[in-house]
Every structure is written in structure tokens, then in C-alpha cells.
Write a protein that holds these residues in place. Structure first.
Motif, mmCIF file in Angstrom:
data_model
loop_
_atom_site.group_PDB
_atom_site.id
_atom_site.type_symbol
_atom_site.label_atom_id
_atom_site.label_comp_id
_atom_site.label_asym_id
_atom_site.label_seq_id
_atom_site.Cartn_x
_atom_site.Cartn_y
_atom_site.Cartn_z
ATOM 1 N N PHE A 1 0.817 -1.217 0.000
ATOM 2 C CA PHE A 1 0.000 0.000 0.000
ATOM 3 C C PHE A 1 0.847 1.261 0.000
ATOM 4 O O PHE A 1 0.549 2.218 -0.715
ATOM 5 C CB PHE A 1 -0.925 -0.027 1.217
ATOM 6 N N SER A 2 1.908 1.272 0.773
ATOM 7 C CA SER A 2 2.710 2.487 0.922
ATOM 8 C C SER A 2 3.502 2.846 -0.329
ATOM 9 O O SER A 2 4.108 3.910 -0.389
ATOM 10 C CB SER A 2 3.660 2.355 2.112
ATOM 11 N N SER B 1 -7.020 11.822 2.241
ATOM 12 C CA SER B 1 -5.970 11.479 3.188
ATOM 13 C C SER B 1 -5.758 9.971 3.161
ATOM 14 O O SER B 1 -6.566 9.239 2.578
ATOM 15 C CB SER B 1 -6.337 11.943 4.613
ATOM 16 N N ARG B 2 -4.685 9.539 3.792
ATOM 17 C CA ARG B 2 -4.401 8.110 3.800
ATOM 18 C C ARG B 2 -3.780 7.725 5.127
ATOM 19 O O ARG B 2 -3.127 8.530 5.783
ATOM 20 C CB ARG B 2 -3.486 7.723 2.642
ATOM 21 N N ASP B 3 -3.986 6.470 5.490
ATOM 22 C CA ASP B 3 -3.374 5.880 6.679
ATOM 23 C C ASP B 3 -2.673 4.613 6.215
ATOM 24 O O ASP B 3 -3.319 3.577 6.003
ATOM 25 C CB ASP B 3 -4.444 5.581 7.728
ATOM 26 N N ILE C 1 -3.753 11.260 -3.951
ATOM 27 C CA ILE C 1 -2.720 11.470 -2.949
ATOM 28 C C ILE C 1 -1.555 10.565 -3.296
ATOM 29 O O ILE C 1 -1.752 9.414 -3.722
ATOM 30 C CB ILE C 1 -3.273 11.194 -1.532
ATOM 31 N N ASN C 2 -0.354 11.067 -3.114
ATOM 32 C CA ASN C 2 0.794 10.265 -3.530
ATOM 33 C C ASN C 2 1.121 9.206 -2.479
ATOM 34 O O ASN C 2 0.461 9.106 -1.437
ATOM 35 C CB ASN C 2 2.003 11.149 -3.841
ATOM 36 N N TRP C 3 2.168 8.469 -2.706
ATOM 37 C CA TRP C 3 2.448 7.261 -1.935
ATOM 38 C C TRP C 3 2.660 7.528 -0.454
ATOM 39 O O TRP C 3 2.288 6.711 0.384
ATOM 40 C CB TRP C 3 3.661 6.540 -2.517
ATOM 41 N N ASN C 4 3.227 8.657 -0.099
ATOM 42 C CA ASN C 4 3.490 8.921 1.325
ATOM 43 C C ASN C 4 2.630 10.044 1.891
ATOM 44 O O ASN C 4 2.842 10.482 3.009
ATOM 45 C CB ASN C 4 4.966 9.226 1.541
ATOM 46 N N GLY C 5 1.685 10.521 1.110
ATOM 47 C CA GLY C 5 0.777 11.548 1.600
ATOM 48 C C GLY C 5 1.306 12.962 1.541
ATOM 49 O O GLY C 5 0.639 13.889 2.008
#
Length: 122
Positions: A28-29, A70-72, A50-54
């Protein structure tokens, strides 16, 4: 790879919803995540990414200032907070994934979720 979108529903104009998209079967990351939407009779369109690391996000002009992506990475989940919803936001919302960097073209995304319906009443 599976992307499972959820959180859609029926809301009045001016209201809010938060969509979630849980991913499995991929690192995922390493992936950029995007949200797209498709209204009846219209083409699928870019909403936010959103890109790979936010560290980087991009929005369609039509949602800028109202939606937040956003992402977690610990939960393998991407979110779309939608505020001040308008009837024209009514659509099926899809999440999608591609490696690393943000793009807005649907053809550049490798994996897609099944979609969740958002209906905004006036």
C-alpha cells in the motif's frame, strides 16, 4: 489486489460524508491513491489523489476547498472527506491505485474498487 470502497449514502445538500477505501494484496505504501466519480450518462472523472506517502495531493477544481483526501498507511486505507456537498456531487465514487506518483487520468491507474453511491438531495 482488492480495493473496497465504503461510506456512501444519501445526504442533503450542505451535508458531509466520509468515504473509505481499504486495500489489500498490494504494498500500500508504494501506491498513489485516487478517487474518481461517475454520474449517470457521464464519463468517469477525476476527483482527488494522494501520492504514496501523503506528501502531495491534487483535486479537481469542482471539489477544491470542499473535499479532502488522506491516507493511513498503517491501515492500508485512503479516505475522502466530503463537505458542503452539492446535488452535482451525486455519482458513484471509485477508488483506484497506481504506483507512486499522482496522475489524474483514469487510464493510468492499475487497480479499481467497486464503487460506492453518493446521492445528494437538494
Amino acid at each position: 489486489v482488492q480495493l473496497q470502497a465504503s461510506g456512501g449514502g444519501l445526504v442533503q445538500a450542505g451535508g458531509s460524508l466520509r468515504l473509505s477505501c481499504a486495500a489489500s494484496g498490494l504494498t500500500f505504501s508504494s501506491y498513489a491513491l485516487g478517487w474518481f466519480r461517475q454520474a449517470p450518462g457521464k464519463e468517469r472523472e477525476f476527483v482527488a489523489a494522494i501520492n504514496w506517502n501523503g506528501s502531495s495531493t491534487k483535486y479537481a477544481d469542482s471539489v477544491k476547498g470542499r473535499f479532502t483526501i488522506s491516507r493511513d498507511n498503517a491501515k492500508n486505507t485512503v479516505y475522502l472527506q466530503m463537505n458542503s456537498l452539492k446535488p452535482e456531487d451525486t455519482a458513484v465514487y471509485y477508488c483506484a491505485a497506481k504506483l507512486y506518483s499522482i496522475v489524474t487520468m483514469t487510464s493510468q491507474y492499475n487497480y479499481w474498487g467497486q464503487g460506492t453511491q453518493v446521492t445528494v438531495s437538494s
